[in-house]
Design an enzyme around this catalytic site. Structure first.
Site, PDB file in Angstrom:
ATOM      1  N   ASP A 125      19.900  80.546  -5.260  1.00  0.00           N
ATOM      2  CA  ASP A 125      19.765  81.694  -4.360  1.00  0.00           C
ATOM      3  C   ASP A 125      20.351  81.318  -3.008  1.00  0.00           C
ATOM      4  OD1 ASP A 125      18.955  83.921  -2.868  1.00  0.00           O
ATOM      5  OD2 ASP A 125      17.039  84.079  -3.918  1.00  0.00           O
ATOM      6  N   ARG A 127      20.656  83.520  -0.451  1.00  0.00           N
ATOM      7  CA  ARG A 127      20.273  84.479   0.585  1.00  0.00           C
ATOM      8  C   ARG A 127      19.560  83.803   1.749  1.00  0.00           C
ATOM      9  NH1 ARG A 127      17.330  88.778  -3.235  1.00  0.00           N
ATOM     10  NH2 ARG A 127      16.671  86.783  -4.142  1.00  0.00           N
ATOM     11  N   THR A 148       6.946  92.749  -1.449  1.00  0.00           N
ATOM     12  CA  THR A 148       7.803  91.781  -2.134  1.00  0.00           C
ATOM     13  C   THR A 148       7.050  91.082  -3.249  1.00  0.00           C
ATOM     14  OG1 THR A 148       9.332  89.920  -1.812  1.00  0.00           O
ATOM     15  CG2 THR A 148       7.236  89.820  -0.624  1.00  0.00           C
TER      16      THR A 148
END
Length: 203
Positions: A125, A127, A148
């Protein structure tokens, strides 16, 4: 990284929803991230959803992920309760649209979503939610209630100085096409997804 509000514009939407869309000026190079205020956010810890761009799921309704349904659920919840959607231009967990589609090809050969990234020499990931923290700071928001399932969003916001006073999970959107993807997120990235493993899926 820092941001200031660049502009704000009314955005009429489907289903009777209305939003105010905010753009930003950055002190570092960033894609065109967008914040949307829906309803009337209340209190000093408004409801917030960080949503990473997913063209295939958000726009075209792909069932290979759960992004589109999560976005729609979040919009309705934010419209009802009042809150903020931060739409982050970090397609494919940060590797971009074309690389994400290349990863889909590898998944069709049996790899899970994280293994496919690794074969292409990308991290699981990429991000960076520092941009989201900067957007919140520019909007005068220091405390949030976060929609989330992803603990990394919480950890990165807290590290960037945003207090997360509560997390609220989204629904579980399982299809015949995304079950292995959701299992990988739950098992390898600790996403809060109450998905049961079949015997042949158990490690």
């Amino acid at each position: 990284m820092g941001a200031t509000v660049r502009s704000c514009v009314e955005l009429p939407m489907r289903f009777g929803m209305r939003a105010k869309a905010y753009t930003f000026t950055w002190d570092t190079e960033q894609p065109e991230h967008l914040a949307m205020r829906l309803g009337a956010p209340a209190g000093d810890a408004p409801l917030v959803r960080l949503h990473s761009e997913c063209l295939t799921g958000d726009v075209f309704g792909s069932q290979r992920c759960d992004c589109g349904p999560q976005l729609q659920e979040s919009l309705f919840r934010l419209h009802s309760a009042g809150g903020w959607l931060l739409y982050l231009r970090q397609e494919g967990r940060g590797i971009g649209l074309y690389n994400k589609l290349d990863a889909y090809r590898l998944q069709e050969r049996g790899l899970d979503t994280f293994a496919a990234n690794r074969v292409m020499h990308y991290p699981d990931d990429l991000r960076d939610y520092g941009c989201a923290a900067a957007m919140l700071a520019a909007l005068g928001i220091a405390r949030v209630r976060l929609i989330t399932n992803n603990p990394d969003k919480v950890n990165q916001l807290v590290a960037a100085g945003i207090e997360v006073v509560e997390t609220l999970s989204t629904g579980l959107y399982v299809t015949g096409h995304n079950r292995r993807y959701l299992l990988a997120k739950a098992r390898q990235a600790n996403h809060a997804l109450p998905i049961e493993m079949d015997e042949e899926e158990a490690p």
